[in-house]
Structure formats: structure tokens, C-alpha cells
Design an enzyme around this catalytic site. Structure first.
Site, mmCIF file in Angstrom:
data_model
loop_
_atom_site.group_PDB
_atom_site.id
_atom_site.type_symbol
_atom_site.label_atom_id
_atom_site.label_comp_id
_atom_site.label_asym_id
_atom_site.label_seq_id
_atom_site.Cartn_x
_atom_site.Cartn_y
_atom_site.Cartn_z
ATOM 1 N N ARG A 23 -19.721 -2.673 -14.353
ATOM 2 C CA ARG A 23 -18.462 -2.355 -15.108
ATOM 3 C C ARG A 23 -17.232 -3.299 -14.801
ATOM 4 O O ARG A 23 -16.152 -3.091 -14.936
ATOM 5 C CB ARG A 23 -17.978 -0.942 -14.948
ATOM 6 C CG ARG A 23 -18.842 0.181 -15.482
ATOM 7 C CD ARG A 23 -17.949 1.381 -15.585
ATOM 8 N NE ARG A 23 -19.136 2.570 -15.386
ATOM 9 C CZ ARG A 23 -18.860 3.482 -14.627
ATOM 10 N NH1 ARG A 23 -18.022 3.327 -13.752
ATOM 11 N NH2 ARG A 23 -19.877 4.519 -14.463
ATOM 12 N N ARG A 27 -11.854 -1.319 -17.763
ATOM 13 C CA ARG A 27 -10.719 -0.738 -18.014
ATOM 14 C C ARG A 27 -9.649 -1.128 -16.665
ATOM 15 O O ARG A 27 -8.251 -0.818 -16.895
ATOM 16 C CB ARG A 27 -10.522 0.564 -18.030
ATOM 17 C CG ARG A 27 -11.294 1.139 -19.399
ATOM 18 C CD ARG A 27 -11.175 2.606 -19.521
ATOM 19 N NE ARG A 27 -12.267 3.362 -18.746
ATOM 20 C CZ ARG A 27 -12.407 4.520 -18.379
ATOM 21 N NH1 ARG A 27 -11.686 5.423 -19.040
ATOM 22 N NH2 ARG A 27 -13.620 4.908 -17.735
ATOM 23 N N ARG A 36 -9.122 -4.350 -26.131
ATOM 24 C CA ARG A 36 -9.706 -3.020 -26.605
ATOM 25 C C ARG A 36 -8.601 -2.388 -27.714
ATOM 26 O O ARG A 36 -9.227 -1.777 -28.662
ATOM 27 C CB ARG A 36 -9.989 -2.096 -25.430
ATOM 28 C CG ARG A 36 -10.496 -0.883 -25.864
ATOM 29 C CD ARG A 36 -11.073 0.203 -24.722
ATOM 30 N NE ARG A 36 -11.185 1.482 -25.096
ATOM 31 C CZ ARG A 36 -11.812 2.470 -24.444
ATOM 32 N NH1 ARG A 36 -12.386 1.952 -23.241
ATOM 33 N NH2 ARG A 36 -11.661 3.547 -24.612
ATOM 34 N N ASP A 73 -22.707 -1.163 -24.954
ATOM 35 C CA ASP A 73 -22.831 0.227 -24.264
ATOM 36 C C ASP A 73 -24.334 0.612 -24.479
ATOM 37 O O ASP A 73 -24.887 0.102 -25.294
ATOM 38 C CB ASP A 73 -22.026 1.223 -25.069
ATOM 39 C CG ASP A 73 -21.858 2.631 -24.389
ATOM 40 O OD1 ASP A 73 -22.755 3.553 -24.737
ATOM 41 O OD2 ASP A 73 -21.226 2.737 -23.467
ATOM 42 N N TYR A 154 -28.398 12.071 -22.934
ATOM 43 C CA TYR A 154 -27.308 11.808 -24.038
ATOM 44 C C TYR A 154 -27.777 12.535 -25.442
ATOM 45 O O TYR A 154 -27.272 13.166 -26.284
ATOM 46 C CB TYR A 154 -26.764 10.775 -24.151
ATOM 47 C CG TYR A 154 -25.785 10.198 -23.021
ATOM 48 C CD1 TYR A 154 -24.419 10.809 -23.119
ATOM 49 C CD2 TYR A 154 -26.205 9.368 -22.063
ATOM 50 C CE1 TYR A 154 -23.740 10.310 -21.972
ATOM 51 C CE2 TYR A 154 -25.386 8.979 -21.124
ATOM 52 C CZ TYR A 154 -23.895 9.391 -21.064
ATOM 53 O OH TYR A 154 -23.356 8.962 -19.843
#
Length: 349
Positions: A23, A27, A36, A73, A154
Site C-alpha cells: 500500500r 492515502r 484521487r 485493486d 468478497y
């Protein structure tokens, strides 16, 4: 001069131990948040090759890591297989149509048809290949996928989960359906990774983020064997491309001697002692990891851990990384400190 990260993955001697972070394009970087915001949302950013390439490269210049990891992703795979994916603010990814039956699975596309729909990923890689080659600094590009089990969680739960009870109910009461889902996903992932390699990536990493949800005695049957199948498919066709396996939370599986397969690097999560991993796996695989990501909140705690890992690994058959992804509120200065400490202890000139 070869790419130091690729050489390290293949167990060759390198002038220092390379470092990157899971990652690392994310963020915690204000520069990432700006791009973003321009994209409008997370999924738009994944679908925009120019912007995805831009955020992939940001950590190289800002933090100083030794490898770039493709910005994308893991859930673009089930999305393109025909599931309805959305990212809900504050809640994360959601599928409006989770799989509950063979009929649900049969409506999804698979194989080449599904893998061919991920064109924006391959375009991002082609763009990155051009940009990285133009830099001339021999930075490797890592491509990745979620492991079939992590993707299936998921697809079955419809969102992130703390209990995995819907998946695990299927595991014990209808294992045939779960294996059918895993098979279909595995066949797409193999081709997806092959197309990433053809587009220009240097290294593959397979993330099994939810490995710890499976009891150790069932882990091989429902996850590891599918990951090994993907790795062996790629290694047979592209032996020069290193494959990294990262199953999170599988200390008991490692300890029981469950790890096997034709791949190059085993990512060690922060809950697995590096000394144990080295003792059991160090002769067979290069090891990657495994600093607890929360140590990044303290420069002192970071330094202590980096020095400890270096002492165990001795700079041989090792790649520095975190034992999972960097968290969004980590100060950029502390991420830079981690990278520079890894390079300091391993003798980067």
C-alpha cells in the site's frame, strides 16, 4: 546493471537489501489524495491508466523505495467477471449480488473472456513500463492479484467481514460450490497475471489477505493449493519472472511445514516471527517482511525493528517490507525514515 529488486527475489547477491511497502501508493500521501480527488473516486482512479501510473510512481520519488507496485485493486477481477462492485465511503467495497448458488456462479464470465476485459490494468502497466524505462534507475515494477480465497470471500460475503461466517458455512456445508468458485476465479487469475507479465511487469505478488480466516488444517485445500497452481503456471511459462506469495496470518501453517510450491519469495506477516520463518523456509525461499506496520508511528520503534530484522536475516535472501499494508494516517516522514533505515542497516552507499 540488473534490477536490484528482481535480483533479490531470485536469491542473487545484491549490494544492499531492497525495500518497498505494501500500500505504498495510497492515502498516507497527500499527493495521492490530490490525484484521487481529481479522479472522483477510487474505482475511477483504478480505471484511468494515466492517473493510476502517476500514483504508482509517487512513492519512488517521495519515499525512496526500491520497487513500484502497480496501483489497482484486487476486486477488479470479480467486477469484470460480471459482479456489481461499488466502493461505499466509510464502508469499503460492496457487491450488490453476492454468490449463493451454482446458478449465481454460472452467470459470471470466466477464463480468457474475463481476463481480456481488464484492459485498463494492462494499459497502466504499458504506460508505467515506458515511464520507468525512461528514468533509467532500474526500478522494478510489481504486478499483483488477490488469491482466489481472498477474492472468493468478497464474492460470497458481498463485502469485507470480520467473521467470514457465510464463506465458512459454505466451506463446511457445501465445499463443492466453494471449490467451483475458487476454480473459476483461479482460471481467470492465471490469465490475468500472464497478461500483466506480457504488458511489462517484472515481479508478481499474490496477496492472500484473509488467509487467517481458514483453520490451518484446511488452508492448503481451500487456498494454498490454488495459489501454488497460479505460481506454477506462471513459473513454467515465465521462469525469469519472480513470484511472491503473501498469505497473511499463517504462522501455524508455516510451522506445520505446509508451505510448498514453485515460487521465489515468501512474504512474512508481522504476526509470524522472522526467526521461525527463516529456520523453516529460509533455505527454500527468499523471505520478505515483516515489520509491524503500526511501528511506523514511531521512528524509534521503526529503527529497533529494522535493526532486529537485519540481525536475524543478515542481509541475505531477504527483502525489507512491512508485515501488512501501511496505514492511512502514518506521517510521510516516518515512511521515509523506515526506507532510509532499511538502506542504512543493509549498507546502501
Amino acid at each position: 546493471m540488473g534490477k536490484i529488486f528482481v535480483d533479490a527475489c531470485l536469491g542473487k547477491e545484491t549490494p544492499y537489501t531492497p525495500v518497498w511497502m505494501m500500500r505504498q501508493a495510497g492515502r498516507y500521501l497527500p499527493e495521492y489524495m490530490k490525484v484521487r480527488a481529481e479522479a472522483g473516486n477510487f474505482l475511477n482512479l483504478c480505471h484511468d491508466p494515466k492517473k493510476a501510473a502517476e500514483v504508482t510512481i509517487q512513492p519512488l520519488d517521495i519515499v525512496g523505495v526500491d520497487a513500484a507496485i502497480l496501483f489497482s485493486d484486487i476486486l477488479v477481477i470479480p467486477d469484470e467477471m460480471g459482479m456489481d462492485l461499488s466502493f461505499v465511503k466509510g464502508e469499503g467495497p460492496k457487491f450488490s449480488d453476492p454468490l449463493t448458488s451454482q446458478e449465481d456462479l454460472d452467470r459470471l464470465i470466466g477464463g480468457e473472456e474475463a481476463a481480456s476485459k481488464l484492459t485498463y490494468v494492462y494499459e497502466t502497466i504499458e504506460l508505467l513500463r515506458e515511464q520507468l524505462d525512461a528514468r533509467g534507475d532500474e526500478i522494478a515494477l510489481i504486478g499483483f492479484t488477490g488469491a482466489p480465497w481472498t477474492l472468493a470471500t468478497y464474492m460470497i460475503e458481498g463485502q469485507g467481514t470480520k467473521t467470514y461466517n457465510i464463506c465458512k458455512k459454505m466451506m463446511y456445508s457445501n465445499p463443492e460450490l466453494l471449490h467451483n468458485i475458487l476454480r473459476k476465479v483461479t482460471d481467470v487469475v492465471k490469465l490475468y497475471m500472464e497478461k500483466q507479465i506480457q504488458a511489462g511487469i517484472d515481479v508478481v505478488q499474490i496477496f492472500d489477505s484473509w488467509a487467517a480466516a481458514i483453520e490451518p488444517s484446511k488452508y492448503d485445500e481451500f487456498s494454498w493449493k490454488y495459489m501454488v497452481e497460479i505460481a506454477e503456471y506462471l513459473k513454467e511459462k515465465y521462469p525469469h519472472i519472480p513470484v511472491i506469495m503473501f498469505p497473511k496470518g499463517v504462522a501455524a501453517f508455516i510451522q506445520s511445514g505446509g508451505v510448498y510450491g514453485n515460487f521465489d519469495v515468501m512474504g512474512i506477516d508481522w504476526g509470524t516471527p522472522m526467526s521461525m520463518a527463516k529456520e523453516i523456509l529460509g533455505d527454500k525461499y527468499v523471505l520478505q517482511g515483516n515489520m509491524e506496520p503500526c511501528r511506523l508511528y514511531s521512528k524509534e520503534a521503526t529503527t529497533a525493528c529494522v535493526e532486529g530484522i537485519q540481525e536475524i536475516m543478515g542481509g541475505k535472501r531477504h527483502i525489507f517490507n512491512l508485515g501488512h499494508g501501511i496505514l492511512p494516517d502514518v506521517p510521510v516522514e516516518n515512511a521515509k525514515h523506515f526506507v532510509s533505515e532499511c538502506q542504512r542497516v543493509s549498507g546502501k552507499k
